[in-house]
Design a protein around this motif. Structure first.
Motif, PDB file in Angstrom:
ATOM      1  N   LEU A 193       0.825  -1.217   0.000  1.00  0.00           N
ATOM      2  CA  LEU A 193       0.000   0.000   0.000  1.00  0.00           C
ATOM      3  C   LEU A 193       0.855   1.261   0.000  1.00  0.00           C
ATOM      4  N   PHE A 194       2.141   1.125   0.303  1.00  0.00           N
ATOM      5  CA  PHE A 194       3.054   2.271   0.289  1.00  0.00           C
ATOM      6  C   PHE A 194       3.085   2.932  -1.081  1.00  0.00           C
ATOM      7  N   TYR A 195       3.099   2.124  -2.146  1.00  0.00           N
ATOM      8  CA  TYR A 195       3.253   2.663  -3.503  1.00  0.00           C
ATOM      9  C   TYR A 195       2.009   3.417  -3.976  1.00  0.00           C
ATOM     10  N   PRO A 196       0.799   2.906  -3.749  1.00  0.00           N
ATOM     11  CA  PRO A 196      -0.387   3.714  -4.068  1.00  0.00           C
ATOM     12  C   PRO A 196      -0.466   5.004  -3.247  1.00  0.00           C
ATOM     13  N   PHE A 197      -0.057   4.942  -1.974  1.00  0.00           N
ATOM     14  CA  PHE A 197      -0.065   6.151  -1.151  1.00  0.00           C
ATOM     15  C   PHE A 197       0.948   7.163  -1.683  1.00  0.00           C
ATOM     16  N   GLU A 198       2.112   6.684  -2.091  1.00  0.00           N
ATOM     17  CA  GLU A 198       3.125   7.585  -2.633  1.00  0.00           C
ATOM     18  C   GLU A 198       2.632   8.240  -3.918  1.00  0.00           C
ATOM     19  N   GLU A 199       2.001   7.457  -4.782  1.00  0.00           N
ATOM     20  CA  GLU A 199       1.467   8.001  -6.032  1.00  0.00           C
ATOM     21  C   GLU A 199       0.339   8.991  -5.755  1.00  0.00           C
ATOM     22  N   TRP A 200      -0.526   8.658  -4.805  1.00  0.00           N
ATOM     23  CA  TRP A 200      -1.605   9.574  -4.422  1.00  0.00           C
ATOM     24  C   TRP A 200      -1.038  10.893  -3.911  1.00  0.00           C
ATOM     25  N   SER A 201       0.014  10.798  -3.106  1.00  0.00           N
ATOM     26  CA  SER A 201       0.658  11.992  -2.570  1.00  0.00           C
ATOM     27  C   SER A 201       1.278  12.824  -3.689  1.00  0.00           C
ATOM     28  N   PHE A 202       1.909  12.164  -4.651  1.00  0.00           N
ATOM     29  CA  PHE A 202       2.507  12.856  -5.804  1.00  0.00           C
ATOM     30  C   PHE A 202       1.441  13.581  -6.614  1.00  0.00           C
ATOM     31  N   GLN A 203       0.328  12.893  -6.871  1.00  0.00           N
ATOM     32  CA  GLN A 203      -0.761  13.517  -7.615  1.00  0.00           C
ATOM     33  C   GLN A 203      -1.408  14.642  -6.804  1.00  0.00           C
ATOM     34  N   LEU A 204      -1.442  14.482  -5.482  1.00  0.00           N
ATOM     35  CA  LEU A 204      -2.001  15.524  -4.616  1.00  0.00           C
ATOM     36  C   LEU A 204      -1.144  16.785  -4.653  1.00  0.00           C
ATOM     37  N   HIS A 205       0.173  16.620  -4.628  1.00  0.00           N
ATOM     38  CA  HIS A 205       1.071  17.772  -4.756  1.00  0.00           C
ATOM     39  C   HIS A 205       0.795  18.511  -6.055  1.00  0.00           C
ATOM     40  N   ASN A 206       0.716  17.760  -7.138  1.00  0.00           N
ATOM     41  CA  ASN A 206       0.477  18.371  -8.449  1.00  0.00           C
ATOM     42  C   ASN A 206      -0.872  19.080  -8.490  1.00  0.00           C
ATOM     43  N   PHE A 207      -1.884  18.429  -7.897  1.00  0.00           N
ATOM     44  CA  PHE A 207      -3.227  19.006  -7.899  1.00  0.00           C
ATOM     45  C   PHE A 207      -3.262  20.325  -7.134  1.00  0.00           C
TER      46      PHE A 207
END
Length: 266
Positions: free
Chosen positions: A113-127
């Motif tokens: 679940l670390f990898y989906p959370f990291e991707e979500w965080s990356f997309q959240l920064h961009n958003f």
């Protein structure tokens, strides 16, 4: 007994991933900085690229649809585009997410679940960076959206939760069924064309029922409408919240079922 064991396993997976929040938040932020490391404007390009698209599309489609209130249409299209861009990017990058981290998954015991959370965080920064630039530009067309934004907390939460579980589910399906990688871009394109992002939903006429079957548009529209009109559609908010609740539970259950098989499926 079995149900209780599954619930405990899911809770343990989730809590373990949340404990690593500082790590996946930092690595996601580092990815953003690396992406714009040698540019003069840095991450401002995220918002500027959206502003350029919004400017061009609002002029073109505003003329095509002969909109009466151009300022309102710019805000409508601008918010729709920046919200759609964030969700579509999150979903579009999901099918290949675990595949791209194959070496890490096979050689470490880090929670999947670390990898989906990291991707979500990356997309959240961009958003956040993109949305802030576009939002403050749109205030010049409609100052009321600044006040309305602060009453849109529930739609914002629904939007962010959807940005997490939907890509999570797709990335898990992408490991099991590699055709998902080819299918998702097609579905996203069709969804965009059928979603009232560039045009008002009234323009669909008798086909307006399609809107209610479009989960991505429901998430976008409740947030966009609350910012523009300042009114919260609580029935729709509850519908989206219930959809998010089911989505989170189902995706975590599927992760729990698949987690020991993932290294062998990659």
């Amino acid at each position: 007994m079995i149900k209780n064991k599954r619930k405990q396993q899911i809770l343990d997976i989730l809590l373990e991933a949340i404990k690593l929040r500082k790590v996946w938040w930092f690595t996601a932020w580092s990815r953003t900085e690396e992406r714009f490391a040698k540019t003069s404007l840095g991450s401002f390009w995220l918002g500027l690229s959206n502003l350029l698209s919004i400017s061009l599309l609002s002029v073109v489609y505003g003329t095509v649809f002969k909109v009466e209130n151009f300022n309102k249409y710019v805000v409508y299209l601008g918010l729709g585009m920046v919200l759609w861009s964030s969700i579509s990017t999150s979903i579009g990058s999901a099918p290949n997410l675990l595949i791209q981290n194959e070496i890490k998954i096979k050689n470490t015991n880090i929670n999947i679940l670390f990898y989906p959370f990291e991707e979500w965080s990356f997309q959240l920064h961009n958003f956040i960076q993109s949305f802030c630039i576009v939002f403050f530009a749109l205030i010049f067309f409609d100052k009321s959206i600044f006040i309305n934004f602060f009453i849109s907390i529930l739609p914002i939460l629904n939007f962010l939760i959807f940005m997490f579980w939907c890509p999570l589910l797709i990335c898990l399906l992408g490991v099991r069924f590699r055709d998902i990688y080819q299918l998702v871009p097609i579905l996203l394109q069709l969804t965009f064309l059928l979603s009232p992002i560039l045009y008002m939903k009234e323009n669909l006429g008798k086909l307006i029922w399609i809107v209610n079957l479009n989960p991505i548009y429901l998430v976008i529209s409740q947030l966009r409408d609350s910012i523009i009109d300042g009114n919260l559609d609580f029935p729709q908010i509850l519908v989206v919240f219930f959809m998010n609740f089911i989505g989170v539970i189902f995706s975590l259950l599927y992760l729990n079922k698949l987690r020991f098989k993932i290294p062998f499926l990659l």
